[in-house]
Design a protein around this motif. Structure first.
Motif, PDB file in Angstrom:
ATOM      1  N   SER A 209       7.516   8.772  -3.852  1.00 37.59           N
ATOM      2  CA  SER A 209       8.196   7.515  -4.137  1.00 37.59           C
ATOM      3  C   SER A 209       7.606   6.430  -3.238  1.00 37.59           C
ATOM      4  CB  SER A 209       9.690   7.680  -3.846  1.00 37.59           C
ATOM      5  OG  SER A 209      10.271   6.448  -3.510  1.00 37.59           O
ATOM      6  N   PRO A 210       7.644   5.175  -3.683  1.00 39.82           N
ATOM      7  CA  PRO A 210       7.131   4.092  -2.834  1.00 39.82           C
ATOM      8  C   PRO A 210       8.046   3.744  -1.667  1.00 39.82           C
ATOM      9  CG  PRO A 210       7.980   3.215  -4.895  1.00 39.82           C
ATOM     10  CD  PRO A 210       7.993   4.702  -5.035  1.00 39.82           C
ATOM     11  N   SER A 211       9.200   4.395  -1.558  1.00 37.49           N
ATOM     12  CA  SER A 211      10.081   4.108  -0.420  1.00 37.49           C
ATOM     13  C   SER A 211      10.206   5.333   0.489  1.00 37.49           C
ATOM     14  CB  SER A 211      11.452   3.617  -0.898  1.00 37.49           C
ATOM     15  OG  SER A 211      12.024   4.514  -1.823  1.00 37.49           O
ATOM     16  N   THR A 212      11.277   6.113   0.378  1.00 35.14           N
ATOM     17  CA  THR A 212      11.503   7.201   1.337  1.00 35.14           C
ATOM     18  C   THR A 212      11.362   8.576   0.692  1.00 35.14           C
ATOM     19  OG1 THR A 212      13.056   5.785   2.517  1.00 35.14           O
ATOM     20  CG2 THR A 212      13.096   8.128   3.051  1.00 35.14           C
ATOM     21  N   ASN A 213      10.579   9.429   1.344  1.00 38.78           N
ATOM     22  CA  ASN A 213      10.346  10.792   0.882  1.00 38.78           C
ATOM     23  C   ASN A 213      10.652  11.759   2.021  1.00 38.78           C
ATOM     24  OD1 ASN A 213       8.503  10.275  -1.797  1.00 38.78           O
ATOM     25  ND2 ASN A 213       8.040   8.780  -0.203  1.00 38.78           N
TER      26      ASN A 213
ATOM     27  N   ASP B  91      11.119  -1.447   4.685  1.00 40.94           N
ATOM     28  CA  ASP B  91      10.221  -2.065   3.710  1.00 40.94           C
ATOM     29  C   ASP B  91       8.857  -1.394   3.619  1.00 40.94           C
ATOM     30  OD1 ASP B  91       9.338  -2.882   6.192  1.00 40.94           O
ATOM     31  OD2 ASP B  91       8.683  -4.857   5.486  1.00 40.94           O
ATOM     32  N   VAL B  92       8.672  -0.229   4.255  1.00 38.59           N
ATOM     33  CA  VAL B  92       7.390   0.482   4.161  1.00 38.59           C
ATOM     34  C   VAL B  92       7.613   1.870   3.571  1.00 38.59           C
ATOM     35  CG1 VAL B  92       6.390  -0.744   6.126  1.00 38.59           C
ATOM     36  CG2 VAL B  92       7.499   1.454   6.502  1.00 38.59           C
ATOM     37  N   GLN B  93       6.613   2.370   2.845  1.00 39.13           N
ATOM     38  CA  GLN B  93       6.713   3.733   2.332  1.00 39.13           C
ATOM     39  C   GLN B  93       6.728   4.707   3.511  1.00 39.13           C
ATOM     40  OE1 GLN B  93       3.281   5.443   0.336  1.00 39.13           O
ATOM     41  NE2 GLN B  93       4.582   6.633  -1.041  1.00 39.13           N
ATOM     42  N   THR B  94       7.702   5.591   3.508  1.00 40.85           N
ATOM     43  CA  THR B  94       7.873   6.516   4.631  1.00 40.85           C
ATOM     44  C   THR B  94       7.960   7.956   4.119  1.00 40.85           C
ATOM     45  OG1 THR B  94       9.137   4.807   5.799  1.00 40.85           O
ATOM     46  CG2 THR B  94       9.251   7.034   6.676  1.00 40.85           C
ATOM     47  N   ILE B  95       7.232   8.841   4.767  1.00 43.71           N
ATOM     48  CA  ILE B  95       7.290  10.271   4.446  1.00 43.71           C
ATOM     49  C   ILE B  95       7.754  10.975   5.716  1.00 43.71           C
ATOM     50  CG2 ILE B  95       6.001  12.293   3.644  1.00 43.71           C
ATOM     51  CD1 ILE B  95       4.050  10.287   2.308  1.00 43.71           C
ATOM     52  N   ILE B  96       8.912  11.607   5.640  1.00 44.39           N
ATOM     53  CA  ILE B  96       9.568  12.188   6.810  1.00 44.39           C
ATOM     54  C   ILE B  96       9.632  13.699   6.695  1.00 44.39           C
ATOM     55  CG2 ILE B  96      11.732  12.239   8.128  1.00 44.39           C
ATOM     56  CD1 ILE B  96      12.406   9.487   6.961  1.00 44.39           C
TER      57      ILE B  96
ATOM     58  N   MET C 278       0.840  -1.186   0.000  1.00 43.99           N
ATOM     59  CA  MET C 278       0.000   0.000   0.000  1.00 43.99           C
ATOM     60  C   MET C 278       0.883   1.247   0.000  1.00 43.99           C
ATOM     61  SD  MET C 278      -2.883   1.081   2.818  1.00 43.99           S
ATOM     62  CE  MET C 278      -3.720  -0.488   2.652  1.00 43.99           C
ATOM     63  N   VAL C 279       0.682   2.106  -1.003  1.00 44.03           N
ATOM     64  CA  VAL C 279       1.460   3.347  -1.060  1.00 44.03           C
ATOM     65  C   VAL C 279       0.570   4.492  -1.529  1.00 44.03           C
ATOM     66  CG1 VAL C 279       3.652   2.186  -1.563  1.00 44.03           C
ATOM     67  CG2 VAL C 279       2.222   2.968  -3.457  1.00 44.03           C
ATOM     68  N   ILE C 280       0.938   5.693  -1.145  1.00 46.41           N
ATOM     69  CA  ILE C 280       0.296   6.874  -1.703  1.00 46.41           C
ATOM     70  C   ILE C 280       1.168   7.349  -2.852  1.00 46.41           C
ATOM     71  CG2 ILE C 280       1.359   8.346   0.096  1.00 46.41           C
ATOM     72  CD1 ILE C 280      -1.075  10.237  -0.305  1.00 46.41           C
ATOM     73  N   GLU C 281       0.576   7.480  -4.045  1.00 44.45           N
ATOM     74  CA  GLU C 281       1.326   7.852  -5.241  1.00 44.45           C
ATOM     75  C   GLU C 281       1.390   9.357  -5.443  1.00 44.45           C
ATOM     76  OE1 GLU C 281       0.853   4.279  -8.342  1.00 44.45           O
ATOM     77  OE2 GLU C 281      -1.017   5.369  -7.994  1.00 44.45           O
ATOM     78  N   SER C 282       0.271  10.034  -5.171  1.00 44.83           N
ATOM     79  CA  SER C 282       0.253  11.483  -5.379  1.00 44.83           C
ATOM     80  C   SER C 282      -0.758  12.142  -4.449  1.00 44.83           C
ATOM     81  CB  SER C 282      -0.080  11.818  -6.830  1.00 44.83           C
ATOM     82  OG  SER C 282      -1.405  11.423  -7.143  1.00 44.83           O
ATOM     83  N   LEU C 283      -0.584  13.445  -4.282  1.00 44.08           N
ATOM     84  CA  LEU C 283      -1.443  14.228  -3.398  1.00 44.08           C
ATOM     85  C   LEU C 283      -1.707  15.583  -4.038  1.00 44.08           C
ATOM     86  CD1 LEU C 283      -2.699  14.525  -0.454  1.00 44.08           C
ATOM     87  CD2 LEU C 283      -0.515  15.610   0.161  1.00 44.08           C
ATOM     88  N   GLU C 284      -2.950  16.020  -3.954  1.00 45.69           N
ATOM     89  CA  GLU C 284      -3.321  17.331  -4.485  1.00 45.69           C
ATOM     90  C   GLU C 284      -4.144  18.074  -3.433  1.00 45.69           C
ATOM     91  OE1 GLU C 284      -5.445  19.160  -8.527  1.00 45.69           O
ATOM     92  OE2 GLU C 284      -5.030  17.007  -8.352  1.00 45.69           O
TER      93      GLU C 284
ATOM     94  N   LYS D 260       1.102  -3.334   3.953  1.00 43.66           N
ATOM     95  CA  LYS D 260       2.036  -2.496   4.693  1.00 43.66           C
ATOM     96  C   LYS D 260       1.478  -1.076   4.746  1.00 43.66           C
ATOM     97  CE  LYS D 260       5.958  -5.170   2.955  1.00 43.66           C
ATOM     98  NZ  LYS D 260       7.116  -5.163   2.032  1.00 43.66           N
ATOM     99  N   PRO D 261       1.348  -0.490   5.930  1.00 46.12           N
ATOM    100  CA  PRO D 261       0.823   0.873   6.024  1.00 46.12           C
ATOM    101  C   PRO D 261       1.867   1.895   5.594  1.00 46.12           C
ATOM    102  CG  PRO D 261       1.537   0.138   8.172  1.00 46.12           C
ATOM    103  CD  PRO D 261       1.724  -1.037   7.242  1.00 46.12           C
ATOM    104  N   VAL D 262       1.424   3.083   5.265  1.00 46.05           N
ATOM    105  CA  VAL D 262       2.327   4.199   5.003  1.00 46.05           C
ATOM    106  C   VAL D 262       2.715   4.793   6.357  1.00 46.05           C
ATOM    107  CG1 VAL D 262       2.539   6.487   3.955  1.00 46.05           C
ATOM    108  CG2 VAL D 262       1.286   4.667   2.770  1.00 46.05           C
ATOM    109  N   LEU D 263       3.988   5.081   6.545  1.00 45.95           N
ATOM    110  CA  LEU D 263       4.466   5.637   7.813  1.00 45.95           C
ATOM    111  C   LEU D 263       4.791   7.115   7.636  1.00 45.95           C
ATOM    112  CD1 LEU D 263       5.310   5.170  10.771  1.00 45.95           C
ATOM    113  CD2 LEU D 263       7.591   4.558   9.938  1.00 45.95           C
ATOM    114  N   LEU D 264       4.214   7.939   8.493  1.00 44.75           N
ATOM    115  CA  LEU D 264       4.444   9.384   8.477  1.00 44.75           C
ATOM    116  C   LEU D 264       5.252   9.762   9.712  1.00 44.75           C
ATOM    117  CD1 LEU D 264       0.750  10.425   7.660  1.00 44.75           C
ATOM    118  CD2 LEU D 264       2.564   9.846   6.028  1.00 44.75           C
ATOM    119  N   LEU D 265       6.497  10.199   9.515  1.00 43.62           N
ATOM    120  CA  LEU D 265       7.365  10.599  10.628  1.00 43.62           C
ATOM    121  C   LEU D 265       7.438  12.119  10.657  1.00 43.62           C
ATOM    122  CD1 LEU D 265      10.359   8.077  10.319  1.00 43.62           C
ATOM    123  CD2 LEU D 265       8.346   7.910  11.787  1.00 43.62           C
ATOM    124  N   ASP D 266       6.782  12.714  11.638  1.00 42.99           N
ATOM    125  CA  ASP D 266       6.690  14.174  11.701  1.00 42.99           C
ATOM    126  C   ASP D 266       7.773  14.756  12.606  1.00 42.99           C
ATOM    127  OD1 ASP D 266       5.873  16.760  11.416  1.00 42.99           O
ATOM    128  OD2 ASP D 266       4.053  16.559  12.626  1.00 42.99           O
TER     129      ASP D 266
END
Length: 358
Positions: free
Chosen positions: A22-26, A326-331, A1-7, A300-306
């Motif tokens: 990206s499906p890995s680290t952002n 191994d999970v999509q992460t947005i930091i 499970m990944v988020i591909e885009s956001l508007e 696999k959930p998307v992980l948001l590290l704030d």
């Protein structure tokens, strides 16, 4: 499970924003107050229809505007799903999946799951019980559709009962009407208690294993569910404290007064644990949640590290980074730390400044 885009349109400080992930680290970096956390909030909103900050809908709409839109494209099992959240100042929010409107937040269950980890979460062990209940409700609602419905019905019954208690204070003749809400409170509250009990049992197995590993086998920790009332005695407890409820105009019995405690042997982590131990508990909780989502939803959930990495020492950073490869992460971060560059393969880096990608 990944988020591909956001508007985003008129969301928080964003007049308009469109970005791909990206499906890995952002990495989202920039000074404080530029809107990094707002992006994570919009992603969490897409998954749950709620803000992870506890904000009301109108607070997420850009100043002077009447509505906001959050549009996200999620990839799940090789198929793409479009999620549209429409926030309105003077009406309830609209939610659509692939252009089809849905009525309840529970209709989003299993479509998109994400876990957010913020500096506030690091203090969950030593903070008040309200924050720990919020943690349980937030995470359990993402893996149990029935719990989400039961909790919603329980909160509605509780709010009605509390309003009635205030009215009874001025108009005692309304006392007999309280039984209707007592019955609903016990029905839905018992289900909430049962689900929480099972959740804590499952979470405990993961927490004990991960904490033992992260501490190098030197310590163990266990979560205890401190119920305000047992299911079998809920109705009697509610009845026995009814006069107190009348007097103080609020409900004193039920899962809205539950808590959890973290114990290492006979030591209560909240009272006697070091800051390092308390923060380790918080990290382990998040890692256990990831494993639980994988197990329950087979995704696999998307992980948001704030901006949480700067709050952790090197050992805890290392453990967290190793665990989430191994999970999509947005930091979000205030700078591109050498540690992050060295430890992670970073695919996308965005600099955020005053509600824009620069």
């Amino acid at each position: 499970m990944v988020i591909e885009s956001l508007e985003l349109k008129d969301f928080r400080n964003y007049e308009y924003l469109k970005m791909d992930f990206s499906p890995s680290t952002n990495i989202l970096f920039g000074k404080n107050g530029q809107g990094k956390t707002n992006i994570l909030e919009s992603i969490y909103l897409s998954a749950t229809t709620r803000s992870h900050r506890g904000s009301k809908d109108r607070e997420m709409i850009r100043f002077t505007c009447d509505e906001a839109h959050v549009l996200s494209h999620v990839k799940k099992n090789l198929s793409s799903v479009k999620l549209d959240i429409h926030l309105r100042n003077k009406a309830s929010k609209g939610v659509a999946i692939n252009h089809v409107p849905v009525r309840r937040a529970s209709d989003l269950f299993g479509v998109f799951s994400c876990i957010v980890f913020s500096p506030e979460d690091l203090s969950i062990v030593k903070s008040g019980p309200k924050e720990r209940r919020r943690f349980i409700d937030r995470e359990l609602s993402q893996i149990d559709k029935v719990y989400l419905s039961d909790l919603s019905n329980y909160n509605k019954a509780l709010n009605h009962r509390n309003r009635l208690l205030k009215e009874i204070y001025f108009e005692p003749s309304l006392r007999d009407t309280l039984d209707v809400w007592d019955e609903q409170l016990v029905t839905y509250g018992s289900r909430v208690i049962d689900s929480r009990e099972k959740f804590i049992l499952e979470l405990n197995k993961l927490v004990e294993s991960i904490y033992f590993h992260i501490s190098g086998g030197r310590e163990n920790v266990k979560i205890y569910y401190n119920k305000n009332t047992e299911i079998g005695s809920f109705k009697d407890s509610l009845s026995s404290l009814k006069e107190r409820d009348f007097s103080l105009r609020t409900t004193h019995v039920g899962p809205h007064r539950d808590d959890i405690s973290f114990m290492s042997g006979n030591m209560n982590m909240r009272k006697y644990g070091s800051q390092g131990q308390q923060r380790t508990c918080a990290v382990v909780l998040k890692l256990a949640q990831i494993e639980l989502v994988k197990k329950k939803l087979n995704e696999k959930p998307v992980l948001l590290l704030d901006d949480v990495l700067s709050e952790l020492d090197r050992d805890r950073q290392n453990f967290l980074m190793d665990y989430i490869k191994d999970v999509q992460t947005i930091i979000t971060t205030t700078g591109i730390d050498d540690f992050v560059k060295d430890r992670l393969k970073i695919d996308n880096i965005y600099e955020i400044k005053e509600g824009k990608i620069v």
